[in-house]
Design an enzyme around this catalytic site. Sequence first.
Site, PDB file in Angstrom:
ATOM      1  N   SER A 119      -0.586   9.511   2.108  1.00 52.44           N
ATOM      2  CA  SER A 119      -1.129   8.177   1.834  1.00 52.44           C
ATOM      3  C   SER A 119      -2.536   8.313   1.249  1.00 52.44           C
ATOM      4  O   SER A 119      -2.702   8.936   0.204  1.00 52.44           O
ATOM      5  CB  SER A 119      -1.111   7.340   3.113  1.00 52.44           C
ATOM      6  OG  SER A 119      -1.471   6.000   2.846  1.00 52.44           O
ATOM      7  N   THR A 120      -3.551   7.785   1.940  1.00 47.53           N
ATOM      8  CA  THR A 120      -4.915   7.799   1.412  1.00 47.53           C
ATOM      9  C   THR A 120      -5.361   9.219   1.083  1.00 47.53           C
ATOM     10  O   THR A 120      -5.316  10.104   1.929  1.00 47.53           O
ATOM     11  CB  THR A 120      -5.893   7.189   2.437  1.00 47.53           C
ATOM     12  OG1 THR A 120      -5.368   5.954   2.902  1.00 47.53           O
ATOM     13  CG2 THR A 120      -7.259   6.975   1.828  1.00 47.53           C
ATOM     14  N   ASP A 157       2.399   6.675   9.889  1.00 50.45           N
ATOM     15  CA  ASP A 157       3.693   6.734   9.221  1.00 50.45           C
ATOM     16  C   ASP A 157       4.070   8.197   8.973  1.00 50.45           C
ATOM     17  O   ASP A 157       3.278   8.963   8.427  1.00 50.45           O
ATOM     18  CB  ASP A 157       3.654   5.969   7.898  1.00 50.45           C
ATOM     19  CG  ASP A 157       5.029   5.810   7.276  1.00 50.45           C
ATOM     20  OD1 ASP A 157       6.020   5.756   8.038  1.00 50.45           O
ATOM     21  OD2 ASP A 157       5.117   5.741   6.034  1.00 50.45           O
ATOM     22  N   MET A 206      -3.940   7.455   6.185  1.00 46.44           N
ATOM     23  CA  MET A 206      -4.333   6.599   7.291  1.00 46.44           C
ATOM     24  C   MET A 206      -3.109   6.171   8.097  1.00 46.44           C
ATOM     25  O   MET A 206      -2.039   5.964   7.538  1.00 46.44           O
ATOM     26  CB  MET A 206      -5.051   5.356   6.748  1.00 46.44           C
ATOM     27  CG  MET A 206      -5.504   4.374   7.808  1.00 46.44           C
ATOM     28  SD  MET A 206      -6.315   2.917   7.096  1.00 46.44           S
ATOM     29  CE  MET A 206      -4.897   2.004   6.479  1.00 46.44           C
ATOM     30  N   HIS A 241       2.266   6.515  -0.368  1.00 47.91           N
ATOM     31  CA  HIS A 241       2.037   5.085  -0.233  1.00 47.91           C
ATOM     32  C   HIS A 241       1.284   4.582  -1.459  1.00 47.91           C
ATOM     33  O   HIS A 241       0.141   4.960  -1.699  1.00 47.91           O
ATOM     34  CB  HIS A 241       1.211   4.781   1.017  1.00 47.91           C
ATOM     35  CG  HIS A 241       1.936   5.072   2.297  1.00 47.91           C
ATOM     36  ND1 HIS A 241       1.274   5.312   3.478  1.00 47.91           N
ATOM     37  CD2 HIS A 241       3.263   5.148   2.589  1.00 47.91           C
ATOM     38  CE1 HIS A 241       2.165   5.524   4.435  1.00 47.91           C
ATOM     39  NE2 HIS A 241       3.373   5.432   3.921  1.00 47.91           N
TER      40      HIS A 241
END
Length: 357
Positions: free
Chosen positions: A179-180, A301, A298, A205
């Site tokens: 993600s991030t 997940d 973050m 993401h």
Amino acid sequence: MNRIKVLVVDDAAVVRQVITAVLNADPRIEVVGALANPLLAIERMRQQWPDVLVLDIEMPKMDGITFLRKIMAQRPTPVIICSTLTEAGARTTIEALAAGAVAIIQKPKMGVKSFLSEASEDLVSAVLAAARANMKALAGRGQALPMPAAKLSADAVLAPLSGGAMLRTTERVVAIGTSTGGTQALEVVLTALPRTAPGMVIVQHMPEKFTAAFAERLNGICKISVLEAHNNCRVLPGQALIAPGGKHMLLKRSGAQYLVEVIDGPLVNRHRPSVDVLFRSVAKCAGVNALGVIMTGMGDDGAAGLLEMRKVGAKTVAQDEASCVVFGMPKEALKRGGVERSVPLGAIAHEIVQQSS
């Protein structure tokens, strides 16, 4: 507690107004300026350097990409890109992420005010995540944040595992979730892989429309092929499939072949695509023949799905804390026992190559 100081740079007055109102409503955040172009922002930053910037790309005086590169060269600072949902905007946003931006806030061409107001929780979460970003990790290559309690698990899309583990076969699959900070991290990993790398399925993401541009960019700089996945895409050696934004991606098996299924469905862990959904499907269909990799991001997940993969005999790897932009996802996976080993970002490509042997 010191409030997070945010500078908003966008040539649209309504965007500046709405973002300022949304962020100032949170007691943890203070907007210290909302300016129309990067030249004004440079003057303001000489007086007070912000903790986080929210930056548009297409602006007068100086474009956002040039400004972003100046910031990263002078004093690496968490930057959130505020980008329009257009094909051209998506390509430029991917360039900004490659230059060091940590997140995307999407805005439509029409109805910006109502859209940003409705997405207030996402705006605040993006700023909180950016403020905790490990900028040393970004600079080196050119604690998870609290989430609201109620959220769906992978059960909402795919039933839990039942029965024995898949027997070992000659076909190998690598499943990656991030993600991030993941756009830059994936670039590091995928550009280091040879054409003989095992087939990969990846959830990053990212909003709808941006994943196609992301895959296109990676495909242009990698030895392997990188594609945005579509329904019934084969998983092949030397190829990585990126889950499309706004859709879940699942692995499935047809005889001796692996394919992906791209479907709609509810948000899982507040994401679509969800890493947990992908990892569960890989545990079901590939089992011991798979490698699961969880990287910077973050939240949590992928943590549950990685544990499911490990329980059926798959190898599992997490990116280590020092090389993560945000350590939330790997940290949670470690806490739950889903991680077999943690390695630096630069070692993940080696782990993937080992999977094909």
